[in-house]
Write a protein that holds these residues in place. Structure first.
Motif, PDB file in Angstrom:
ATOM      1  N   LEU A  78       0.926  -1.196   0.125  1.00 22.41           N
ATOM      2  CA  LEU A  78       0.180  -0.024   0.025  1.00 22.41           C
ATOM      3  C   LEU A  78       0.906   1.350  -0.045  1.00 22.41           C
ATOM      4  O   LEU A  78       1.808   1.246   0.767  1.00 22.41           O
ATOM      5  N   VAL A  79       0.440   2.180  -0.724  1.00 22.93           N
ATOM      6  CA  VAL A  79       1.189   3.437  -1.069  1.00 22.93           C
ATOM      7  C   VAL A  79       0.189   4.568  -0.328  1.00 22.93           C
ATOM      8  O   VAL A  79      -1.018   4.448  -1.082  1.00 22.93           O
ATOM      9  N   HIS A  80       0.609   5.254   0.373  1.00 19.18           N
ATOM     10  CA  HIS A  80      -0.452   6.350   1.204  1.00 19.18           C
ATOM     11  C   HIS A  80      -0.147   7.673   0.325  1.00 19.18           C
ATOM     12  O   HIS A  80       0.987   8.283   0.448  1.00 19.18           O
ATOM     13  N   ASN A  81      -1.422   8.280  -0.082  1.00 18.61           N
ATOM     14  CA  ASN A  81      -1.657   9.573  -0.623  1.00 18.61           C
ATOM     15  C   ASN A  81      -2.146  10.421   0.642  1.00 18.61           C
ATOM     16  O   ASN A  81      -3.501  10.207   0.800  1.00 18.61           O
ATOM     17  N   ASP A  82      -1.645  11.416   1.120  1.00 21.70           N
ATOM     18  CA  ASP A  82      -1.980  12.190   2.228  1.00 21.70           C
ATOM     19  C   ASP A  82      -2.757  13.297   1.788  1.00 21.70           C
ATOM     20  O   ASP A  82      -3.306  14.014   2.678  1.00 21.70           O
ATOM     21  N   LYS A  83      -3.037  13.427   0.194  1.00 21.63           N
ATOM     22  CA  LYS A  83      -3.724  14.486  -0.084  1.00 21.63           C
ATOM     23  C   LYS A  83      -4.875  14.156  -0.727  1.00 21.63           C
ATOM     24  O   LYS A  83      -5.520  14.859  -1.653  1.00 21.63           O
ATOM     25  N   ALA A  84      -5.404  12.784  -0.784  1.00 21.17           N
ATOM     26  CA  ALA A  84      -6.308  12.206  -1.672  1.00 21.17           C
ATOM     27  C   ALA A  84      -7.702  12.904  -1.614  1.00 21.17           C
ATOM     28  O   ALA A  84      -8.383  13.043  -2.660  1.00 21.17           O
ATOM     29  N   GLU A  85      -8.093  13.453  -0.497  1.00 24.20           N
ATOM     30  CA  GLU A  85      -9.259  14.102  -0.344  1.00 24.20           C
ATOM     31  C   GLU A  85      -9.527  15.672  -1.192  1.00 24.20           C
ATOM     32  O   GLU A  85     -10.490  16.196  -1.136  1.00 24.20           O
ATOM     33  N   THR A  86      -8.136  16.198  -1.211  1.00 20.75           N
ATOM     34  CA  THR A  86      -8.192  17.589  -1.789  1.00 20.75           C
ATOM     35  C   THR A  86      -7.489  17.661  -2.854  1.00 20.75           C
ATOM     36  O   THR A  86      -7.846  18.926  -3.660  1.00 20.75           O
ATOM     37  N   TRP A  87      -6.656  16.749  -3.588  1.00 14.49           N
ATOM     38  CA  TRP A  87      -5.961  16.720  -4.937  1.00 14.49           C
ATOM     39  C   TRP A  87      -6.466  15.973  -5.633  1.00 14.49           C
ATOM     40  O   TRP A  87      -6.703  14.715  -5.541  1.00 14.49           O
ATOM     41  N   ASN A  88      -5.919  15.960  -6.916  1.00 16.79           N
ATOM     42  CA  ASN A  88      -6.430  14.792  -8.161  1.00 16.79           C
ATOM     43  C   ASN A  88      -5.356  13.934  -8.150  1.00 16.79           C
ATOM     44  O   ASN A  88      -4.483  13.935  -7.449  1.00 16.79           O
ATOM     45  N   ASN A  89      -5.622  13.115  -9.365  1.00 20.13           N
ATOM     46  CA  ASN A  89      -4.809  11.937  -9.284  1.00 20.13           C
ATOM     47  C   ASN A  89      -3.377  12.190  -9.873  1.00 20.13           C
ATOM     48  O   ASN A  89      -2.850  11.002  -9.827  1.00 20.13           O
ATOM     49  N   ALA A  90      -3.351  13.123 -10.252  1.00 18.08           N
ATOM     50  CA  ALA A  90      -1.615  13.462 -10.916  1.00 18.08           C
ATOM     51  C   ALA A  90      -0.769  13.350  -9.497  1.00 18.08           C
ATOM     52  O   ALA A  90       0.387  12.493  -9.728  1.00 18.08           O
ATOM     53  N   TYR A  91      -1.274  13.908  -8.386  1.00 21.24           N
ATOM     54  CA  TYR A  91      -0.242  13.569  -7.305  1.00 21.24           C
ATOM     55  C   TYR A  91      -0.281  12.322  -6.853  1.00 21.24           C
ATOM     56  O   TYR A  91       0.473  11.740  -6.312  1.00 21.24           O
ATOM     57  N   SER A  92      -1.435  11.471  -6.838  1.00 21.08           N
ATOM     58  CA  SER A  92      -1.664  10.119  -6.545  1.00 21.08           C
ATOM     59  C   SER A  92      -0.646   9.099  -7.180  1.00 21.08           C
ATOM     60  O   SER A  92      -0.026   8.313  -6.628  1.00 21.08           O
ATOM     61  N   LEU A  93      -0.486   9.354  -8.659  1.00 22.60           N
ATOM     62  CA  LEU A  93       0.366   8.418  -9.088  1.00 22.60           C
ATOM     63  C   LEU A  93       1.708   8.994  -8.806  1.00 22.60           C
ATOM     64  O   LEU A  93       2.591   8.012  -8.888  1.00 22.60           O
ATOM     65  N   TRP A  94       2.101  10.163  -8.618  1.00 23.11           N
ATOM     66  CA  TRP A  94       3.450  10.724  -8.123  1.00 23.11           C
ATOM     67  C   TRP A  94       3.605  10.096  -7.048  1.00 23.11           C
ATOM     68  O   TRP A  94       4.950   9.669  -6.727  1.00 23.11           O
ATOM     69  N   CYS A  95       2.703   9.808  -6.095  1.00 22.38           N
ATOM     70  CA  CYS A  95       3.098   9.128  -4.950  1.00 22.38           C
ATOM     71  C   CYS A  95       3.869   7.805  -5.066  1.00 22.38           C
ATOM     72  O   CYS A  95       4.482   7.267  -4.096  1.00 22.38           O
ATOM     73  N   ALA A  96       3.483   7.133  -6.080  1.00 19.99           N
ATOM     74  CA  ALA A  96       4.004   5.724  -6.316  1.00 19.99           C
ATOM     75  C   ALA A  96       5.226   6.005  -7.378  1.00 19.99           C
ATOM     76  O   ALA A  96       5.713   4.746  -7.772  1.00 19.99           O
ATOM     77  N   ARG A  97       5.912   7.139  -7.682  1.00 18.91           N
ATOM     78  CA  ARG A  97       7.165   7.338  -8.214  1.00 18.91           C
ATOM     79  C   ARG A  97       8.159   6.194  -8.013  1.00 18.91           C
ATOM     80  O   ARG A  97       8.695   5.852  -8.966  1.00 18.91           O
ATOM     81  N   ASP A  98       8.325   6.002  -6.866  1.00 13.95           N
ATOM     82  CA  ASP A  98       9.651   5.091  -6.563  1.00 13.95           C
ATOM     83  C   ASP A  98       9.374   3.671  -7.008  1.00 13.95           C
ATOM     84  O   ASP A  98      10.300   2.902  -7.175  1.00 13.95           O
ATOM     85  N   LEU A  99       8.182   3.309  -7.489  1.00 14.74           N
ATOM     86  CA  LEU A  99       7.831   1.716  -7.849  1.00 14.74           C
ATOM     87  C   LEU A  99       7.894   1.811  -9.161  1.00 14.74           C
ATOM     88  O   LEU A  99       7.789   0.712 -10.078  1.00 14.74           O
ATOM     89  N   LEU A 100       8.060   3.118 -10.141  1.00 14.61           N
ATOM     90  CA  LEU A 100       7.918   3.282 -11.585  1.00 14.61           C
ATOM     91  C   LEU A 100       8.919   2.425 -12.246  1.00 14.61           C
ATOM     92  O   LEU A 100       8.703   1.936 -13.250  1.00 14.61           O
ATOM     93  N   ALA A 101      10.287   2.587 -11.662  1.00  8.86           N
ATOM     94  CA  ALA A 101      11.438   1.807 -12.097  1.00  8.86           C
ATOM     95  C   ALA A 101      11.152   0.448 -12.496  1.00  8.86           C
ATOM     96  O   ALA A 101      12.239  -0.149 -12.927  1.00  8.86           O
ATOM     97  N   ASN A 102      10.063  -0.325 -11.800  1.00  7.28           N
ATOM     98  CA  ASN A 102       9.896  -1.728 -11.787  1.00  7.28           C
ATOM     99  C   ASN A 102       9.261  -1.934 -13.167  1.00  7.28           C
ATOM    100  O   ASN A 102       9.309  -3.163 -13.515  1.00  7.28           O
ATOM    101  N   GLY A 103       8.924  -1.097 -13.927  1.00  3.67           N
ATOM    102  CA  GLY A 103       7.856  -1.080 -14.874  1.00  3.67           C
ATOM    103  C   GLY A 103       6.461  -1.457 -14.158  1.00  3.67           C
ATOM    104  O   GLY A 103       6.256  -2.414 -13.214  1.00  3.67           O
ATOM    105  N   VAL A 104       5.590  -0.819 -14.707  1.00  2.22           N
ATOM    106  CA  VAL A 104       4.104  -1.015 -14.169  1.00  2.22           C
ATOM    107  C   VAL A 104       3.107  -1.125 -14.915  1.00  2.22           C
ATOM    108  O   VAL A 104       3.140  -0.487 -16.164  1.00  2.22           O
ATOM    109  N   LEU A 105       2.098  -2.086 -14.763  1.00  4.99           N
ATOM    110  CA  LEU A 105       0.841  -1.987 -15.447  1.00  4.99           C
ATOM    111  C   LEU A 105      -0.324  -1.234 -14.357  1.00  4.99           C
ATOM    112  O   LEU A 105      -0.730  -1.557 -13.120  1.00  4.99           O
TER     113      LEU A 105
END
Length: 244
Positions: A78-105
């Motif tokens: 689980l990756v926690h987005n601390d601004k989920a109720e006020t910000w949109n999903n560009a920030y939500s995906l950015w919260c998972a940025r450290d995982l992108l180097a694995n390649g993701v679906l």
């Protein structure tokens, strides 16, 4: 490669279903939610490491981690987005940025679709493709859809809801293949996007990449029953798909 699900949003248009649940956990069939279906899709195509970005009503997902892992044979992070109720999903995906180097679906946590979508994206891997979007080229489009224009020469040219439906190649259905080679550029684009306006979508980050000369490709999903659940009518459609 890992699976990644964005499931942090509040889903206000689905209240009272989302009074205590994120959209990804709203029931759409007997013992079935969007998150159930997405995890099953990943397992079906051989992806068993999955990260879920949580925010609104995160405890509801946390309480079911062991159940999901046992039911679908996956390992969940689980990756926690601390601004989920006020910000949109560009920030939500950015919260998972450290995982992108694995390649993701990547899959949005409010999209019901079959595993054939994931297979189509995996089949589209190869060459110098760094990002591939799942595109519905069959559906009649209107104003609300996330529309895409694409050409063989330059790849994706525009991705936005604010487009003449007649000009679009198809609709982006909320599922993307992101190769490790795209990780750094995408993370930078997402940061630039939410810093410009925290209410923007991650698709605005995709457009930022395109405007910088980064090529994004697409793959058609064919004739597929799928739906993005934004409101009660969409929820009813999802239930028809799951329980015809």
């Amino acid at each position: 490669m890992i699976g990644l699900v964005l499931a942090a949003g509040a889903g206000r248009r689905l209240r009272p279903y989302t009074d205590t649940l994120p959209k990804a956990l709203v029931p759409i069939g007997p013992g079935t939610t969007v998150l159930d279906l997405t995890l099953a899709n990943y397992a079906e195509v051989g992806i068993t490491d999955v990260a879920v970005v949580v925010g609104y009503a995160a405890a509801a997902v946390e309480s079911r981690v062991r159940e999901f892992e046992q039911r679908y044979g996956v390992r969940l992070e689980l990756v926690h987005n601390d601004k989920a109720e006020t910000w949109n999903n560009a920030y939500s995906l950015w919260c998972a940025r450290d995982l992108l180097a694995n390649g993701v679906l990547l899959a949005n946590g409010d999209t019901v679709h079959p595993a054939s979508v994931q297979r189509a994206l995996l089949d589209a891997r190869g060459g110098d493709r760094r990002m591939v979007l799942a595109l519905d080229t069959e559906k009649d489009l209107a104003d609300e859809e996330m529309k895409v224009t694409w050409s063989a020469g330059s790849g994706v040219e525009r991705i936005t809801k604010l487009m003449d439906p007649g000009a679009a190649t198809g609709e982006y259905i909320g599922v993307t293949l992101i190769e490790p080679a795209a990780a750094a550029d995408l993370a930078d684009a997402l940061r630039a996007t939410w810093e410009r306006d925290p209410h923007l979508y991650y698709e605005d980050g995709y457009q930022f990449l395109v405007d910088k000369g980064f090529r994004i490709d697409v793959t058609p999903i064919g004739t597929v029953d799928w739906v993005e659940i934004d409101n009660r009518a969409d929820l009813l459609r999802a239930r028809e798909i799951v329980c015809p």
